[in-house]
Motif scaffolding. Structure first.
Motif, PDB file in Angstrom:
ATOM      1  N   ALA A 274       0.828  -1.205   0.000  1.00 26.06           N
ATOM      2  CA  ALA A 274       0.000   0.000   0.000  1.00 26.06           C
ATOM      3  C   ALA A 274       0.864   1.258   0.000  1.00 26.06           C
ATOM      4  O   ALA A 274       0.559   2.252  -0.667  1.00 26.06           O
ATOM      5  CB  ALA A 274      -0.931  -0.008   1.204  1.00 26.06           C
ATOM      6  N   GLN A 275       1.954   1.235   0.751  1.00 23.80           N
ATOM      7  CA  GLN A 275       2.847   2.385   0.789  1.00 23.80           C
ATOM      8  C   GLN A 275       3.516   2.616  -0.565  1.00 23.80           C
ATOM      9  O   GLN A 275       3.754   3.748  -0.972  1.00 23.80           O
ATOM     10  CB  GLN A 275       3.896   2.196   1.883  1.00 23.80           C
ATOM     11  N   LEU A 276       3.804   1.529  -1.281  1.00 20.31           N
ATOM     12  CA  LEU A 276       4.434   1.669  -2.589  1.00 20.31           C
ATOM     13  C   LEU A 276       3.522   2.376  -3.580  1.00 20.31           C
ATOM     14  O   LEU A 276       3.997   3.085  -4.471  1.00 20.31           O
ATOM     15  CB  LEU A 276       4.843   0.303  -3.128  1.00 20.31           C
ATOM     16  N   VAL A 277       2.222   2.216  -3.434  1.00 24.23           N
ATOM     17  CA  VAL A 277       1.290   2.943  -4.300  1.00 24.23           C
ATOM     18  C   VAL A 277       1.509   4.445  -4.143  1.00 24.23           C
ATOM     19  O   VAL A 277       1.549   5.202  -5.134  1.00 24.23           O
ATOM     20  CB  VAL A 277      -0.169   2.552  -3.986  1.00 24.23           C
ATOM     21  N   ASP A 278       1.656   4.909  -2.907  1.00 25.30           N
ATOM     22  CA  ASP A 278       1.922   6.323  -2.664  1.00 25.30           C
ATOM     23  C   ASP A 278       3.296   6.728  -3.199  1.00 25.30           C
ATOM     24  O   ASP A 278       3.467   7.843  -3.718  1.00 25.30           O
ATOM     25  CB  ASP A 278       1.848   6.621  -1.166  1.00 25.30           C
ATOM     26  N   VAL A 279       4.260   5.829  -3.061  1.00 22.51           N
ATOM     27  CA  VAL A 279       5.598   6.108  -3.564  1.00 22.51           C
ATOM     28  C   VAL A 279       5.566   6.308  -5.076  1.00 22.51           C
ATOM     29  O   VAL A 279       6.184   7.236  -5.620  1.00 22.51           O
ATOM     30  CB  VAL A 279       6.562   4.966  -3.184  1.00 22.51           C
ATOM     31  N   PHE A 280       4.852   5.446  -5.802  1.00 21.19           N
ATOM     32  CA  PHE A 280       4.746   5.594  -7.255  1.00 21.19           C
ATOM     33  C   PHE A 280       4.119   6.941  -7.620  1.00 21.19           C
ATOM     34  O   PHE A 280       4.523   7.603  -8.580  1.00 21.19           O
ATOM     35  CB  PHE A 280       3.903   4.467  -7.854  1.00 21.19           C
ATOM     36  N   GLU A 281       3.129   7.358  -6.823  1.00 17.50           N
ATOM     37  CA  GLU A 281       2.438   8.604  -7.120  1.00 17.50           C
ATOM     38  C   GLU A 281       3.355   9.809  -6.929  1.00 17.50           C
ATOM     39  O   GLU A 281       3.385  10.726  -7.765  1.00 17.50           O
ATOM     40  CB  GLU A 281       1.199   8.738  -6.226  1.00 17.50           C
ATOM     41  N   VAL A 282       4.118   9.844  -5.838  1.00 21.80           N
ATOM     42  CA  VAL A 282       4.999  10.990  -5.625  1.00 21.80           C
ATOM     43  C   VAL A 282       6.116  11.000  -6.659  1.00 21.80           C
ATOM     44  O   VAL A 282       6.537  12.074  -7.132  1.00 21.80           O
ATOM     45  CB  VAL A 282       5.555  11.009  -4.175  1.00 21.80           C
TER      46      VAL A 282
END
Length: 328
Positions: free
Chosen positions: A287-295
């Protein structure tokens, strides 16, 4: 699994890195571990006189290792993460990203000199297009000399015909040679290669048995995976090779992942930079990687809007998937 075979290049630095991971895997699994030395195209051409970039970038070191892993000549590989192309390799995944070492570059100069105190026209050696651009951006008077070879070979050049060389602090530290550094270049004004200072443990996709999975779990560092994924997604989004003149730095602080990246013109006369942050929740790493991809996507989009594609040889396409593969 009677013996766990760890594939590695034969250089002193690669063996030191692989030995550290092999020892950790042995402790975590209670299994005998042996190193399997593999000769790569990059090693065979060290004395060719050609620059690393002209030989295809740092990916030349990974190809033979990956072939050996797929051929079942070893069970895991240990790479310097900055040496890996961002695209996933068919049949392979990054099974673990150990805790990151110092991500900074180190200036190793004669007479204790720093980048600021090097004399006018000083000769500084590096094999990295990024470091070339950064050196010329800071000190356009310098004569930057393309060099190849292992750490000891490069350091000897300072005693022979160069005023300084630029190397990674992590590599020097792993070899016990950090005392050779006369200045550690701060990440705030000298961002380094995406993934620099981090190792990657690569395995066959779907292959890890219970023993290997336990070892990978013991080696994995979640924060490292998040920050290096963010940095490498900048390369992937810009469709840039790992030898491109791009620096990126990500850190986690107080629940925020902060990502900054800079694209340089090869001669150092132009730069564009972007910085963005994202809040990380306490959920699973996926789930955290989804945010990482977005930033990372936001940083890439801003770099392109600022003209990054006009400065450096990049493709500038959309960001892709996780360049590190599954966290199995």
């Amino acid at each position: 699994m009677a013996t766990l075979r760890v594939g590695t290049r034969g250089s002193a630095l690669a063996v030191a890195q692989s030995t550290t991971i092999a020892d950790r895997l042995a402790r975590a699994t209670g299994t005998d571990v042996e190193l399997v030395r593999i000769h790569t195209e990059g090693d065979r051409t060290q004395g060719s006189g050609e620059s690393l970039a002209s030989l295809g970038g740092t990916g030349v070191f990974a190809s033979a290792l990956r072939t050996a892993l797929l051929a079942d000549e070893c069970d895991v590989l240990v790479h310097s993460l900055k040496d890996l192309p961002t695209a996933t390799h068919p049949g392979l995944v990054i099974g673990a990203t150990p805790g990151r070492a110092d991500a900074r570059d180190a200036l190793c100069a004669r007479d204790g000199l720093t980048l600021e105190t090097l004399p006018q026209g000083a000769r500084v050696g590096t094999g990295s297009p990024r470091r070339v651009a950064q050196l010329l951006s800071r000190r356009p008077d310098l004569e930057v000399v393309d060099i190849r070879g292992n750490v000891d070979t490069r350091l000897r050049r300072v005693e022979e015909d160069l005023d300084a060389v630029v190397l990674s602090a992590a590599g020097l530290g792993r070899l016990g040679r950090l005392e050779a550094a006369t200045e550690l270049l701060g990440l705030g004004w000298w961002p380094t290669a995406p993934g620099q200072g981090s190792l990657a443990v690569e395995v066959r996709e779907g292959d890890p048995d219970d023993v290997l999975a336990r070892g990978l779990g013991a080696v994995e560092d979640r924060e490292t995976r998040l920050v290096v994924t963010a940095e490498r997604q900048v390369l992937a989004g810009l469709e840039a090779g790992c030898a491109a003149p791009i620096g990126a730095t990500a850190v986690v602080d107080a629940g925020l992942l902060l990502l900054s990246a800079t694209v340089y013109s090869p001669d150092g006369t132009g730069t564009v930079s972007s910085s963005h942050a994202v809040s990380l929740d306490d959920g699973p790493v996926e789930a955290q990687l989804v945010d990482v991809f977005e930033v990372s996507r936001r940083v890439v989009d801003e770099l392109l809007e600022l003209g990054a594609a006009d400065l450096a040889p990049i493709g500038g396409g959309p960001s892709g998937g996780d360049p590190l593969g599954s966290a199995s």
